[in-house]
Design a protein around this motif. Sequence first.
Motif, mmCIF file in Angstrom:
data_model
loop_
_atom_site.group_PDB
_atom_site.id
_atom_site.type_symbol
_atom_site.label_atom_id
_atom_site.label_comp_id
_atom_site.label_asym_id
_atom_site.label_seq_id
_atom_site.Cartn_x
_atom_site.Cartn_y
_atom_site.Cartn_z
ATOM 1 N N GLU A 1 23.441 47.548 -12.830
ATOM 2 C CA GLU A 1 24.481 47.950 -11.880
ATOM 3 C C GLU A 1 23.975 48.955 -10.847
ATOM 4 O OE1 GLU A 1 27.278 49.211 -14.777
ATOM 5 O OE2 GLU A 1 28.144 47.211 -15.035
ATOM 6 N N ILE A 2 22.876 49.659 -11.173
ATOM 7 C CA ILE A 2 22.258 50.584 -10.213
ATOM 8 C C ILE A 2 21.428 49.820 -9.189
ATOM 9 C CG2 ILE A 2 20.624 52.531 -10.027
ATOM 10 C CD1 ILE A 2 21.592 53.436 -12.792
ATOM 11 N N ARG A 3 21.151 48.541 -9.474
ATOM 12 C CA ARG A 3 20.422 47.617 -8.590
ATOM 13 C C ARG A 3 18.983 48.046 -8.319
ATOM 14 N NH1 ARG A 3 25.050 45.933 -4.096
ATOM 15 N NH2 ARG A 3 26.555 45.116 -5.607
ATOM 16 N N PRO A 4 18.182 48.197 -9.364
ATOM 17 C CA PRO A 4 16.768 48.515 -9.150
ATOM 18 C C PRO A 4 16.014 47.282 -8.629
ATOM 19 C CG PRO A 4 17.151 48.063 -11.464
ATOM 20 C CD PRO A 4 18.501 47.995 -10.791
ATOM 21 N N LYS A 5 14.883 47.521 -8.018
ATOM 22 C CA LYS A 5 14.050 46.407 -7.550
ATOM 23 C C LYS A 5 13.470 45.644 -8.735
ATOM 24 C CE LYS A 5 10.020 45.397 -4.655
ATOM 25 N NZ LYS A 5 8.943 46.011 -3.817
ATOM 26 N N GLN A 6 13.226 46.356 -9.831
ATOM 27 C CA GLN A 6 12.625 45.762 -11.032
ATOM 28 C C GLN A 6 13.180 46.480 -12.261
ATOM 29 O OE1 GLN A 6 8.753 47.196 -11.946
ATOM 30 N NE2 GLN A 6 7.960 45.213 -12.612
ATOM 31 N N LEU A 7 13.445 45.736 -13.332
ATOM 32 C CA LEU A 7 13.927 46.322 -14.588
ATOM 33 C C LEU A 7 13.045 45.837 -15.732
ATOM 34 C CD1 LEU A 7 15.931 47.982 -16.226
ATOM 35 C CD2 LEU A 7 17.450 46.000 -16.297
ATOM 36 N N ILE A 8 12.330 46.773 -16.354
ATOM 37 C CA ILE A 8 11.482 46.475 -17.501
ATOM 38 C C ILE A 8 12.139 47.065 -18.740
ATOM 39 C CG2 ILE A 8 9.222 46.825 -18.586
ATOM 40 C CD1 ILE A 8 8.001 47.064 -15.806
ATOM 41 N N CYS A 9 12.167 46.310 -19.820
ATOM 42 C CA CYS A 9 12.744 46.786 -21.083
ATOM 43 C C CYS A 9 11.679 46.812 -22.167
ATOM 44 C CB CYS A 9 13.901 45.877 -21.512
ATOM 45 S SG CYS A 9 14.600 46.301 -23.120
ATOM 46 N N LEU A 10 11.535 47.937 -22.839
ATOM 47 C CA LEU A 10 10.595 48.081 -23.957
ATOM 48 C C LEU A 10 11.389 48.512 -25.186
ATOM 49 C CD1 LEU A 10 7.156 49.857 -23.895
ATOM 50 C CD2 LEU A 10 8.839 50.493 -25.613
ATOM 51 N N PHE A 11 11.268 47.738 -26.261
ATOM 52 C CA PHE A 11 12.002 48.103 -27.479
ATOM 53 C C PHE A 11 11.357 47.464 -28.703
ATOM 54 C CE2 PHE A 11 13.648 43.892 -26.814
ATOM 55 C CZ PHE A 11 14.116 43.446 -28.042
ATOM 56 N N GLY A 12 11.798 47.908 -29.881
ATOM 57 C CA GLY A 12 11.435 47.308 -31.156
ATOM 58 C C GLY A 12 12.633 47.407 -32.070
ATOM 59 N N CYS A 13 12.457 47.126 -33.347
ATOM 60 C CA CYS A 13 13.544 47.271 -34.324
ATOM 61 C C CYS A 13 13.002 47.961 -35.571
ATOM 62 C CB CYS A 13 14.136 45.909 -34.702
ATOM 63 S SG CYS A 13 15.084 45.127 -33.377
ATOM 64 N N GLY A 14 13.823 48.801 -36.162
ATOM 65 C CA GLY A 14 13.408 49.547 -37.343
ATOM 66 C C GLY A 14 13.164 48.652 -38.544
ATOM 67 N N GLY A 15 12.129 48.997 -39.327
ATOM 68 C CA GLY A 15 11.855 48.262 -40.554
ATOM 69 C C GLY A 15 12.770 48.697 -41.688
#
Length: 508
Positions: free
Chosen positions: A383-397
């Motif tokens: 909604e902020i309208r960035p030129k590029q959106l990168i997502c970095l994540f994982g999940c807990g074991g």
Amino acid sequence: MKLTEIIKKIPELKLIKGDGDLDVGYIWADSRKLKPNDVFVLPEDKAETIESYLQMAYDKGVKVVLVSKRNLKLKNLDLFPTILESEDALGDVHGKMASQLLGNPSKKLKIIGITGTNGKTSLTFILFHIAKKLKKKVALIGTVQIQILDRILESGYTTPDASSLNLLLREMLDEGVEYVFMEISSHGLKLGRVAGIEITCAGFTNLTQDHLDFHESMEDYFDSKFKIFQLLEQSSVKNKFGLVAGDVSFGDRMIQRIRESNLKTPIYILGKSGEFHYSNTKLSLLGSEYRFHKKEKNLPFIEVRSIRTNLLGNFNVFNTAFAMSIAYELGFPWDEVVTAIEEIPTVPGRFQVIPYPDKTRIAVVDYAHTPDALENILKSCVEIRPKQLICLFGCGGDRDRTKRPQMAKIAETLADFVFLTSDNPRTEDPESILDEIESGFSRGFKRYEKITDRRVAIQRAVSLLEKDGILVVAGKGHETYQIIGKEKTKFVDFLEIENAFLNLDTGL
């Protein structure tokens, strides 16, 4: 306090054996903290483990044990001269006894309890700072930290155990605190950690999939959250009230359950059909704006205020609107609340912005570790309208595995590029966790990389971040460690991103 006095005030207790005139110091479920005149609450555990706990209590000179009916036949119980039995859940009675032994500190405080899958930390933090700005004497109990006036303590659990919680409340009361803003988790509600606590306000933010490694089903999770309104109903404090977000996941269900329960405590709604509402949201990298509506009691019109806040993202519009609704019902001066909302300190690990040195791009650290939370944070960035959106994540074991592919699908849908990396893998194989997340991607999806080492993944993501872009680093938020196997090492997303930005800026 004598046992007979306690039993009179807590009818669920029965003296099975021993001396009712015995003076009791305090009550603990943790055998390591026991003193000879304390009551030991026997945990529900495997028989051999319980027997060892009983032996530890006996070796410390403890004389009184509180047990459930199912454990009355344990052989080591014969060692103790005095035995109490609970007809109710042990956790509930534990909390009530702890409160009684300390003079019911919660009754003399104004406790605002917030529950929900997402938003508890941000909401309590925002409320704490509004009240502090208004010169109130305040305390905070939550996931990130415990704060008594200006003194900060380390937080172990979101909701401390009943004995620790009541000791904290007693300490807060003794230091002159008036208002306590407290996260109340579903674990805390189900296990009775808040039993006997007298609250002034109960707030429900939402319910989405999480903690299914603890709760047997979403229904059990929902039932546990509803207990906060039962706690509110039992409270004897004056001017108590509840607030429910209506336009959220499980909002309608919670409102329906409250109405079916015929609670006498007034419960207000934040939503299109409620007493409080917000509209005309405008978002930017500089802050958020919206219009806040509140229906005037016994009057035919609605008051509307224009609100500005430095906090970013649509979910922070919700959080500040929720906080203002509670502040209004607490009787805080309205104009001062609106002014306080304009400058709220960044909540650690909750949409925490790290700008690139020349401010041409930003990274956002967030605790989002559920499908709903990740979707909210990414949508707020879109909604902020960035030129590029990168997502970095994982999940807990060693946690709910069903959410892993769901989070991958959300990241694929909303981000331009995705990095899968380790969160806290604990005793699971880190690469196997990433494989399970990866299974949620569509066939043929290639806009992602798997990098198990979180530090390397952050460095790689920063190197790809373009001007006017946003990098979302999700999952760990405020945490200052990473758990791999059974080893806990220092790791702070915020610092890792700052270092990666600095190295990129200097060309290292």
